[in-house]
Design a protein around this motif. Structure first.
Motif, PDB file in Angstrom:
ATOM      1  N   TYR B  35      -7.188   8.006   1.439  1.00 44.75           N
ATOM      2  CA  TYR B  35      -7.201   6.642   0.933  1.00 44.75           C
ATOM      3  C   TYR B  35      -8.613   6.079   1.064  1.00 44.75           C
ATOM      4  CZ  TYR B  35      -2.051   6.321   1.338  1.00 44.75           C
ATOM      5  OH  TYR B  35      -0.697   6.493   1.209  1.00 44.75           O
ATOM      6  N   GLN B  37     -10.405   2.342   1.503  1.00 41.68           N
ATOM      7  CA  GLN B  37     -10.093   0.943   1.790  1.00 41.68           C
ATOM      8  C   GLN B  37     -11.390   0.146   1.865  1.00 41.68           C
ATOM      9  OE1 GLN B  37      -8.401   0.012   5.636  1.00 41.68           O
ATOM     10  NE2 GLN B  37      -7.334  -1.776   4.838  1.00 41.68           N
ATOM     11  N   GLN B  41      -9.188  -5.362   1.679  1.00 40.45           N
ATOM     12  CA  GLN B  41      -8.331  -4.919   0.577  1.00 40.45           C
ATOM     13  C   GLN B  41      -7.283  -3.926   1.062  1.00 40.45           C
ATOM     14  OE1 GLN B  41     -10.384  -3.626  -2.945  1.00 40.45           O
ATOM     15  NE2 GLN B  41     -11.982  -5.199  -2.748  1.00 40.45           N
ATOM     16  N   ALA B  42      -6.340  -3.659   0.212  1.00 36.62           N
ATOM     17  CA  ALA B  42      -5.316  -2.667   0.523  1.00 36.62           C
ATOM     18  C   ALA B  42      -5.911  -1.270   0.475  1.00 36.62           C
ATOM     19  CB  ALA B  42      -4.182  -2.762  -0.493  1.00 36.62           C
ATOM     20  N   PRO B  43      -5.419  -0.373   1.305  1.00 37.54           N
ATOM     21  CA  PRO B  43      -5.803   1.035   1.135  1.00 37.54           C
ATOM     22  C   PRO B  43      -5.379   1.520  -0.243  1.00 37.54           C
ATOM     23  CG  PRO B  43      -4.655   0.698   3.225  1.00 37.54           C
ATOM     24  CD  PRO B  43      -4.499  -0.561   2.441  1.00 37.54           C
ATOM     25  N   LYS B  44      -6.257   2.277  -0.880  1.00 35.48           N
ATOM     26  CA  LYS B  44      -5.993   2.767  -2.233  1.00 35.48           C
ATOM     27  C   LYS B  44      -5.951   4.288  -2.185  1.00 35.48           C
ATOM     28  CE  LYS B  44      -8.096   2.765  -6.848  1.00 35.48           C
ATOM     29  NZ  LYS B  44      -8.110   4.226  -6.937  1.00 35.48           N
TER      30      LYS B  44
END
Lengths: 109, 113
Positions: B35, B37, B41-44
């Motif tokens: 991921y 991040q 922000q949200a982990p992507k």
């Protein structure tokens, strides 16, 4: 790729108070999870609630899930300064897991 | 005991200089994830491996590659880091049958100068 949306984005409370964070999502889920992240660290799994459950407790944590409203809440009771962290919800459906942007909780001593 | 270990914890690289981040696990899980991040922000999810099967997310830039030489190790290669790639990179693992219960490492914070 973000699924859940937390609110509020930031929350500041005094030690001993309760903290409530909310998560809303848009699609179907198998379960919803809450994670904690201390500043500059990885994610720590806190609690998982399945789609057929409505409430779950773990220590000072209480999670509710309302699938009709597509929302969940995380309540931390009797907060401590050490609870200061970001809290993320993550929705899981089949093999897919998506995180929200998180709520930044600050607990002042 | 650490179960998902990421090295290094902090990595500084120069613009355009390839960099590799590493992740190892002692859980013997089939699936490993990377991921990205960015701050607040949200982990992507970038990609994941199911055993040796590589699964790229549609919007992961070509600049990001991954290798999994064995069950225990997974690497994230950034071929030509840009300033926009500065972020926390999180590795996670899961069992194949419970992919939505993931165990995370402490992350590697990448700075690009």
């Amino acid at each position: 790729s973000q699924q859940g949306e937390e609110d509020p984005q930031a929350l500041s409370i005094q030690e001993g108070e309760n903290a409530t964070m909310n998560c809303s999502y848009k699609t179907s889920i198998n379960n919803l999870q809450w994670y904690r992240q201390n500043s500059g660290r990885g994610l720590v799994h806190l609690i998982l609630i399945r789609s057929n459950e409505r409430e779950k407790h773990s220590g000072r944590l209480r999670v509710t899930l309302d699938t009709s409203k597509k929302s969940s809440s995380l309540l931390i009771t009797a907060s401590r300064a050490a609870d200061t962290a970001s809290y993320f919800c993550a929705t899981a459906y089949n093999n897919d897991m998506r995180f929200g942007a998180g709520t930044r909780l600050t607990v002042k001593p | 005991d650490a179960m998902v270990i990421q090295n290094p914890r902090y990595q500084v690289t120069q613009f355009g200089k390839p960099v590799t981040l590493s992740c190892s696990q002692t859980l013997n899980h089939n699936v490993m994830y990377w991921y990205q991040q960015k701050s607040s922000q949200a982990p992507k999810l970038l990609f994941h491996y199911y055993d040796k099967d590589f699964n790229n997310e549609a919007d992961t830039p070509d600049n990001f590659q991954s290798r999994r030489p064995n069950t225990s190790f997974c690497f994230l290669d950034i071929r030509s880091p840009g300033l926009g790639d500065a972020a926390m990179y999180l590795c996670a693992t899961s069992r194949a049958e419970t992919r939505n219960i993931q165990y995370f490492g402490a992350g590697t914070r990448l700075s690009v100068l």
